[in-house]
Design an enzyme around this catalytic site. Sequence first.
Site, PDB file in Angstrom:
ATOM      1  N   HIS A  93      -1.277   1.964  -5.687  1.00 55.10           N
ATOM      2  CA  HIS A  93      -2.147   1.300  -4.938  1.00 55.10           C
ATOM      3  C   HIS A  93      -2.500   1.835  -3.666  1.00 55.10           C
ATOM      4  O   HIS A  93      -3.634   1.730  -3.498  1.00 55.10           O
ATOM      5  CB  HIS A  93      -1.724  -0.171  -5.084  1.00 55.10           C
ATOM      6  N   GLU A  94      -1.279   1.915  -2.765  1.00 56.55           N
ATOM      7  CA  GLU A  94      -1.615   2.279  -1.550  1.00 56.55           C
ATOM      8  C   GLU A  94      -2.026   3.871  -1.295  1.00 56.55           C
ATOM      9  O   GLU A  94      -2.888   4.005  -0.628  1.00 56.55           O
ATOM     10  CB  GLU A  94      -0.210   2.090  -0.751  1.00 56.55           C
TER      11      GLU A  94
ATOM     12  N   CYS B  19      -5.032  -7.416  -3.834  1.00 53.44           N
ATOM     13  CA  CYS B  19      -5.111  -6.519  -2.468  1.00 53.44           C
ATOM     14  C   CYS B  19      -5.275  -7.295  -1.293  1.00 53.44           C
ATOM     15  O   CYS B  19      -6.064  -8.180  -1.340  1.00 53.44           O
ATOM     16  CB  CYS B  19      -6.248  -5.545  -2.910  1.00 53.44           C
TER      17      CYS B  19
END
Length: 191
Positions: A152-153, A110
């Site tokens: 993820h986003e 990340c």
Amino acid sequence: MKELQYMPLDQLMTLGSPVPIARWGEPVLHRPCAQVTDFGPDLWNLLCTMFATNTAASGAGLAAPQIGVDLAVFVFDCEDAFGRRRQGLVCNPAITLAADPFEETDLEGCLSYPGAAVPLARPDFAICRGQDQFGEPITVAGTGTLARCLQHETDHLGGVVMADHLTTEQQRALQREHKLNAPRYPMSWPA
């Protein structure tokens, strides 16, 4: 930036300047974001900054809260499972996964916790529906890294960071790796 009436993707990807990336622990990363309702120059300027920051950080994707903005939008620039480079953005995203998804474990990191990655299982196919920079409906379907990035986003926009998906042991491994590499990523990074 001057007042614009239209901002196509290729301009969004080339007109911005990078800014520092927010780190885990900052409140904006741990709460759900506000929906995008204004699809005009302010959003386009934000998207220019996001693309520039993601590029400077060599990221696969970047969500608005990662640069301190409480808004449900992310950008992406990564390959799918077929090696095709995919670039774009999604405002107000919603993810759809297969009822019985095939999960693939791969290293995931990340940009808000730079210098560290751990194996994380995620579905290898995702469909993300939302809006483009003009408020028009869009759908992005992805495999491989793109599928991982879309998930993820979208998580970021719901106030979820990658560590929330990890076991205690994986969290410790991620923390050790981040601490070891932290000197390479000052708080001004990647600006």
